[in-house]
Motif scaffolding. Structure first.
Motif, PDB file in Angstrom:
ATOM      1  N   ARG A  44       0.833  -1.202   0.000  1.00 24.21           N
ATOM      2  CA  ARG A  44       0.000   0.000   0.000  1.00 24.21           C
ATOM      3  C   ARG A  44       0.870   1.256   0.000  1.00 24.21           C
ATOM      4  O   ARG A  44       0.610   2.207  -0.744  1.00 24.21           O
ATOM      5  CB  ARG A  44      -0.931  -0.016   1.217  1.00 24.21           C
ATOM      6  N   PHE A  47       2.691   1.365  -3.662  1.00 19.16           N
ATOM      7  CA  PHE A  47       1.952   1.462  -4.919  1.00 19.16           C
ATOM      8  C   PHE A  47       0.708   2.346  -4.848  1.00 19.16           C
ATOM      9  O   PHE A  47       0.251   2.836  -5.884  1.00 19.16           O
ATOM     10  CB  PHE A  47       1.558   0.064  -5.397  1.00 19.16           C
ATOM     11  N   VAL A  48       0.168   2.562  -3.662  1.00 21.67           N
ATOM     12  CA  VAL A  48      -0.990   3.455  -3.512  1.00 21.67           C
ATOM     13  C   VAL A  48      -0.538   4.858  -3.127  1.00 21.67           C
ATOM     14  O   VAL A  48      -0.918   5.839  -3.762  1.00 21.67           O
ATOM     15  CB  VAL A  48      -1.974   2.904  -2.462  1.00 21.67           C
ATOM     16  N   ILE A  54      -2.191   2.462  -8.322  1.00 19.33           N
ATOM     17  CA  ILE A  54      -3.539   1.965  -8.075  1.00 19.33           C
ATOM     18  C   ILE A  54      -4.131   2.811  -6.956  1.00 19.33           C
ATOM     19  O   ILE A  54      -3.401   3.243  -6.059  1.00 19.33           O
ATOM     20  CB  ILE A  54      -3.490   0.459  -7.706  1.00 19.33           C
ATOM     21  N   ASP A  55      -5.438   3.106  -7.018  1.00 17.84           N
ATOM     22  CA  ASP A  55      -6.005   3.954  -5.966  1.00 17.84           C
ATOM     23  C   ASP A  55      -6.417   3.118  -4.754  1.00 17.84           C
ATOM     24  O   ASP A  55      -6.401   1.885  -4.782  1.00 17.84           O
ATOM     25  CB  ASP A  55      -7.153   4.815  -6.488  1.00 17.84           C
ATOM     26  N   GLU A  56      -6.765   3.821  -3.667  1.00 22.15           N
ATOM     27  CA  GLU A  56      -7.021   3.166  -2.383  1.00 22.15           C
ATOM     28  C   GLU A  56      -8.168   2.163  -2.468  1.00 22.15           C
ATOM     29  O   GLU A  56      -8.059   1.033  -1.980  1.00 22.15           O
ATOM     30  CB  GLU A  56      -7.348   4.222  -1.321  1.00 22.15           C
ATOM     31  N   TYR A  59      -7.247  -0.835  -4.627  1.00 20.65           N
ATOM     32  CA  TYR A  59      -6.287  -1.679  -3.915  1.00 20.65           C
ATOM     33  C   TYR A  59      -6.992  -2.516  -2.851  1.00 20.65           C
ATOM     34  O   TYR A  59      -6.730  -3.715  -2.709  1.00 20.65           O
ATOM     35  CB  TYR A  59      -5.211  -0.803  -3.275  1.00 20.65           C
ATOM     36  N   LEU A  62      -8.800  -5.292  -4.434  1.00 21.72           N
ATOM     37  CA  LEU A  62      -7.860  -6.335  -4.837  1.00 21.72           C
ATOM     38  C   LEU A  62      -7.439  -7.187  -3.643  1.00 21.72           C
ATOM     39  O   LEU A  62      -7.380  -8.417  -3.725  1.00 21.72           O
ATOM     40  CB  LEU A  62      -6.645  -5.708  -5.506  1.00 21.72           C
ATOM     41  N   VAL A  77      -1.504 -10.361  -4.517  1.00 23.73           N
ATOM     42  CA  VAL A  77      -1.655  -8.917  -4.704  1.00 23.73           C
ATOM     43  C   VAL A  77      -0.475  -8.371  -5.505  1.00 23.73           C
ATOM     44  O   VAL A  77      -0.648  -7.615  -6.471  1.00 23.73           O
ATOM     45  CB  VAL A  77      -1.767  -8.204  -3.342  1.00 23.73           C
ATOM     46  N   ILE A  81      -0.470  -6.624  -9.309  1.00 18.72           N
ATOM     47  CA  ILE A  81       0.056  -5.289  -9.583  1.00 18.72           C
ATOM     48  C   ILE A  81       1.091  -5.350 -10.700  1.00 18.72           C
ATOM     49  O   ILE A  81       1.115  -4.500 -11.607  1.00 18.72           O
ATOM     50  CB  ILE A  81       0.645  -4.674  -8.302  1.00 18.72           C
TER      51      ILE A  81
END
Length: 407
Positions: A44, A47-48, A54-56, A59, A62, A77, A81
């Motif tokens: 998180r 990558f967030v 990827i948005d919150e 994510y 996912l 996960v 990604i």
């Protein structure tokens, strides 16, 4: 003409660099201590928060999906990604970078490398465990702010946490997430659909159906092939594949299955099994790389490096096959109004599951004194207030744990 129509399902839109994916996941594979729950926090942050790949909400969706599926959730996960960023090779690069460092360390341990001992070694390993406390606490607080902003979803998160805390069954995690989804359908319909980023995985529906079929064919066919051929190689691969295919929740949940598959038939001793389990907890990356150690030391051939490779492929393959089978249908499904409401409940339940994991096993097995709490607290502040990279927190916690052991 044909090639242009194939692009949407064979290549990711806005593809990233393959080397970029490999480099980032290799760094994560070298620094992600703390098990699958901590890995979700690392991912998180990377990558967030930092890279915004990827948005919150997407994510969290996912993560919720991977919690439903058999196999190692954090590795699934990361695989997803990498797939989203750079296609099939990106998924392979993400898995390789995240998995191979810990697998290599456990193979070395299997060949006789000595585990760290004495006060320095003990303090170092304990400091690394304290890193997980800070990472998981950061993940819980950040996800709770974004995914539990009202009393309905906060209540779902609390109930999910209570289910995990008061149940000893491994199925409780899946049950909490399912109940969260049902509660979301009931309690979260009044809110307008939250904007979730579009996630188009480069997997066609035809390929998804094929990979799902492969998952079930191997699950049913390997035991039959094992009985027909009496090959130890097939028997080992079947044991690893079955363990990876039948575990939900990943991580520590796979250990009883592996013990039943390898210790019960006499392929290795309980002492050797437990020694490898201890080593697996001291290295970064997914706990499923314990299979590399088992493949190295198991008595039937193939063992050594060939056994380690067989173990890694066997235990990770089923989770990745079922993930590839579900992903083509997931993005369209999650955009329906009812699904939006359900996923709000699922996301809130995931926060509750993470919160319960923060207490047990992360907190209860790691924070044993005021000094431990102080180290974890400093790590948490470094992450949340100073925005320090996780590697800085790993270095600080390891150094502090070593210093405390010497005092």
């Amino acid at each position: 003409m044909n090639s242009s129509t194939d692009v949407p399902v064979d290549q990711p839109s806005g593809a990233g660099s393959l080397l970029e994916v490999l480099r980032i996941f290799l760094r994560l594979g070298l620094t992600c201590f703390g098990g699958p729950i901590a890995h979700i926090g690392y991912f998180r942050d990377e990558f967030v928060v930092r890279r915004k790949w990827i948005d919150e909400h997407a994510y969290a969706d996912l993560v919720g999906l991977c919690q439903f599926l058999p196999g190692p959730a954090s590795s699934q996960v990361g695989f997803s990604i990498g797939l989203m960023r750079a296609g099939y090779l990106g998924a392979l690069a993400a898995w390789s970078g995240f998995t191979l460092p810990s697998a290599a360390a456990l193979v070395l341990f299997g060949y006789g490398a000595r585990a760290l001992s004495g006060p320095i070694g003990t303090g170092l390993l304990h400091g690394l465990k304290l890193t997980a406390v800070a990472i998981v606490a950061q993940a819980v607080s950040g996800m709770a702010r974004n995914l539990c902003p009202d009393r309905e979803r906060a209540s779902i998160a609390v109930v999910a946490a209570l289910i995990i805390l008061f149940s000893t069954a491994s199925i409780a995690q899946i049950g909490a997430i399912i109940l969260g989804g049902l509660a979301g359908l009931w309690l979260c319909r009044s809110e307008a659909p939250a904007p979730s980023g579009h996630i188009e995985m480069p997997v066609s529906r035809t390929k998804g159906v094929i990979t799902l079929a492969m998952f079930f064919v191997l699950l049913a066919g390997l035991p039959a092939l094992r009985g027909l051929t009496e090959s130890t190689g097939v028997a080992l691969f079947d044991a690893f594949y079955r363990s990876g295919a039948l575990v939900f929740g990943g991580g520590h949940v796979v250990l009883p299955l592996l013990r039943e598959a390898f210790v019960t038939p006499g392929w290795l001793s309980d002492d050797a099994f437990l020694a490898g389990y201890g080593a697996a907890q001291a290295v970064p990356g997914p706990l499923f790389t314990f299979a590399a150690y088992l493949g190295t030391v198991v008595s039937p051939e193939p063992h050594g490096l060939a056994g380690a490779a067989l173990g890694l492929i066997g235990i990770f393959l089923p989770g990745m096959l079922v993930l590839l089978g579900i992903l083509p249908f997931w993005d369209a499904f999650r955009k329906r109004a009812g699904t939006q409401a359900m996923m709000r409940g699922v996301n809130a339940a995931v926060v509750g599951v993470l919160g319960a994991a923060l207490y047990n096993p992360v907190w209860t097995t790691t924070v044993q004194s005021p000094r431990d709490f102080g180290i974890a607290l400093v790590g948490f502040v470094l992450l949340t207030v100073w925005r320090a990279p996780p590697l800085v927190v790993v270095a600080f916690s390891a150094a502090a744990g070593t210093a405390m052991a010497l005092v």
